[in-house]
Design an enzyme around this catalytic site. Sequence first.
Site, PDB file in Angstrom:
ATOM      1  N   ASP A   1      46.399  35.820  30.552  1.00 23.95           N
ATOM      2  CA  ASP A   1      46.888  37.022  29.872  1.00 23.95           C
ATOM      3  C   ASP A   1      48.355  36.861  29.497  1.00 23.95           C
ATOM      4  O   ASP A   1      49.109  36.111  30.143  1.00 23.95           O
ATOM      5  CB  ASP A   1      46.680  38.263  30.731  1.00 23.95           C
ATOM      6  CG  ASP A   1      47.449  38.228  32.049  1.00 23.95           C
ATOM      7  OD1 ASP A   1      47.371  37.188  32.743  1.00 23.95           O
ATOM      8  OD2 ASP A   1      48.117  39.218  32.391  1.00 23.95           O
TER       9      ASP A   1
ATOM     10  N   GLU B   1      47.630  38.739  35.505  1.00 28.53           N
ATOM     11  CA  GLU B   1      48.778  38.336  36.320  1.00 28.53           C
ATOM     12  C   GLU B   1      50.011  39.138  35.922  1.00 28.53           C
ATOM     13  O   GLU B   1      50.829  39.500  36.788  1.00 28.53           O
ATOM     14  CB  GLU B   1      49.046  36.842  36.159  1.00 28.53           C
ATOM     15  CG  GLU B   1      50.124  36.279  37.089  1.00 28.53           C
ATOM     16  CD  GLU B   1      51.537  36.367  36.538  1.00 28.53           C
ATOM     17  OE1 GLU B   1      52.490  36.093  37.291  1.00 28.53           O
ATOM     18  OE2 GLU B   1      51.707  36.731  35.349  1.00 28.53           O
TER      19      GLU B   1
END
Length: 429
Positions: A105, A169
């Site tokens: 991400d 994350e």
Amino acid sequence: MTSHAALSDAIRSSEDELVSLTERLVEAKSVTGNERPAQRVVADYLEALDLEPDVWEPDPESLRDHEAAFETSSFAEYGYEGRPNVATRLEGGDGRTLTVGGHVDVVDVTAAEWEREPWTVTREGDTLYGRGVADMKGGIAAVLIAIEAIREVGIDLGGDLLFQSVIEEEDGGVGGTLSALERGYVPDAAIIAEPFDVPNLCIASAGVMYFRVTVPGKSAHAAWGHEGVNAIGNAATVYEALEDLDAERKARIDYPPAYRADPSLEGNVTNLNVGTIEAGDWPSTVPSEAVLQGRIGWPPGESRLEVREQIESVLESVAAADDWLAANPPEIEWFGWQAEPHETATDAEIVRTAASNAEAVTGETGTFVGGNAGLDERFFELYYDAPAVSVGPVGHNLHGADEHTTVESLLEASETIAHSIVDYLGTTD
């Protein structure tokens, strides 16, 4: 030819593939909350290597009671449906296990600030520009190229190698790395390819918490404002008190690894930031409520509880100094990011192995850095007794406009990771 030399040759000959894979990952726009496009690229690549990808969506119920769990902002907004993690296991001998990988991400962009197209890779000489080239799709590509090189050279590892590409994350990692660990991908150690400029190695992460302070007032028509209590004024008092706390903490707290790689962080290893404030709904009405939202980050040395108590004590002091607030005190809520800091011992075997290889590959002397940002590595170290170290490329303008890295540092990261895999796991012969 030694295995290290053969691996380096294989990786260097794969430069075009490394850049191409980074390009495909960047073009697969995967802002936190919508990671699926990039995970398809990862799963397809694993299948092309004749590895079976394990693709799953996190189960929030199975994670809820874990001591490291909290409700991330992205889960609150999107849930976990359609947001898969991807992992695979390269079976080796009966020895220990090692996890390699990272997160897929990325944070969103403000396109008007970019001089280049953010969702494609622009190469200028040795430099690659694009959202995620450094943080950390380039690192994911470097890890996959390292795995491909190990298979191409024909090395039979002495233990299992676990690869993971995880979600969210940037928002705390509960549905990503924690989900992978709870799924059974628990190693003896881990290498994550975060961009800390190999041969530097990251061995620490910051504690990070989000908070929301609701400050009361009393509404009234502005023409009779003396009958009301302006919540914005009270919020300004709270803001100033939090600013004073931030200054006091900055003067008191030191953590050299945080500024070894970035000298500007000296004196700024902890940060308390009020990021939003909302109050009022009409210019001629005295607002009855103001809401401030903020983030505090700090290096290893304090627990979440200790930091919370400091902020809550400041709010209590503000209330005690004002008759209205003493009777109507501000309320604080802790939400989103609630991460403890971590530090991996520099004498841990995986750290020593990675440090030796990083310096051999780059021909430079590295240092141990970290402690100024929240990282997934904390899950391994704090909750599963698995030391974790970050080995990744150089990164500039992370989370900002024209994020960039270099091809050379991606190659060096890939070589370092490949060599460290072999050294840590050993071989069957």
